[in-house]
Design an enzyme around this catalytic site. Structure first.
Site, PDB file in Angstrom:
ATOM      1  N   HIS A  93      13.945  11.327 -16.666  1.00 23.47           N
ATOM      2  CA  HIS A  93      12.967  11.855 -15.712  1.00 23.47           C
ATOM      3  C   HIS A  93      11.718  10.987 -15.702  1.00 23.47           C
ATOM      4  CE1 HIS A  93      12.462  13.911 -19.608  1.00 23.47           C
ATOM      5  NE2 HIS A  93      11.159  13.895 -19.374  1.00 23.47           N
ATOM      6  N   HIS A  95       7.662  11.138 -14.982  1.00 22.35           N
ATOM      7  CA  HIS A  95       6.482  11.996 -14.835  1.00 22.35           C
ATOM      8  C   HIS A  95       5.554  11.373 -13.797  1.00 22.35           C
ATOM      9  CE1 HIS A  95       6.782  14.470 -18.632  1.00 22.35           C
ATOM     10  NE2 HIS A  95       7.512  13.441 -19.028  1.00 22.35           N
TER      11      HIS A  95
END
Ligand code: AMP
Length: 129
Positions: A93, A95
């Protein structure tokens, strides 16, 4: 066992969704550094971002940039920082963090938001896509 992020993609766990396409998904971080802190993930569940195949990696970065631009249009901040950590959730992922000062990027300071505040900021970002 599927990651918590795969469960979010599949709608088994709720989230404040920002956007999705065939391969990627964006939603608000539930424990944000600052209001608007967003996560972008590939739908393919791979732990480390460096283990993504080239096409998925480049696609994730392109998708993240699109979301970051919408955030910059929606949120009053100096810029949107792009960070990869991955120590907590083993599903790659990115951010995206609205930044005004260095401490916003450190993950040491968190803000607590009510459900209505999450919903409102998600709607603001979505409106700029
Ligand atoms: P890291 O793996 O160290 O990059 O951190 C994982 C991030 O995922 C943290 O910022 C968490 O607040 C966030 N997170 C964990 N569970 C959820 C969830 N269910 N919904 C939204 N964000 C989450």
């Amino acid at each position: 066992m599927p990651s918590i992020f795969t469960k979010i993609i599949n709608g088994e766990i709720p989230c404040y969704k920002i956007a999705e396409d065939d391969h990627f998904f964006a939603f608000l971080d539930i424990n944000p550094n600052v209001k608007g802190h967003t996560l972008c993930i590939p739908k393919k569940e791979i732990d480390k971002i460096t283990d993504l195949d080239e096409e998925t990696y480049l696609g994730l970065m392109g998708f993240s940039r699109k979301i970051a631009k919408a955030m910059e249009a929606a949120i009053d901040c100096k810029r949107v920082g792009i960070t990869v950590i991955g120590l907590e959730v083993p599903h790659a992922h990115v951010h995206l963090i609205p930044l005004d000062q260095m401490k916003d990027a450190t993950f040491q300071h968190k803000v607590s938001l009510k459900a209505q505040e999450f919903e409102a900021i998600a709607a603001q970002i979505r409106s700029k896509l």
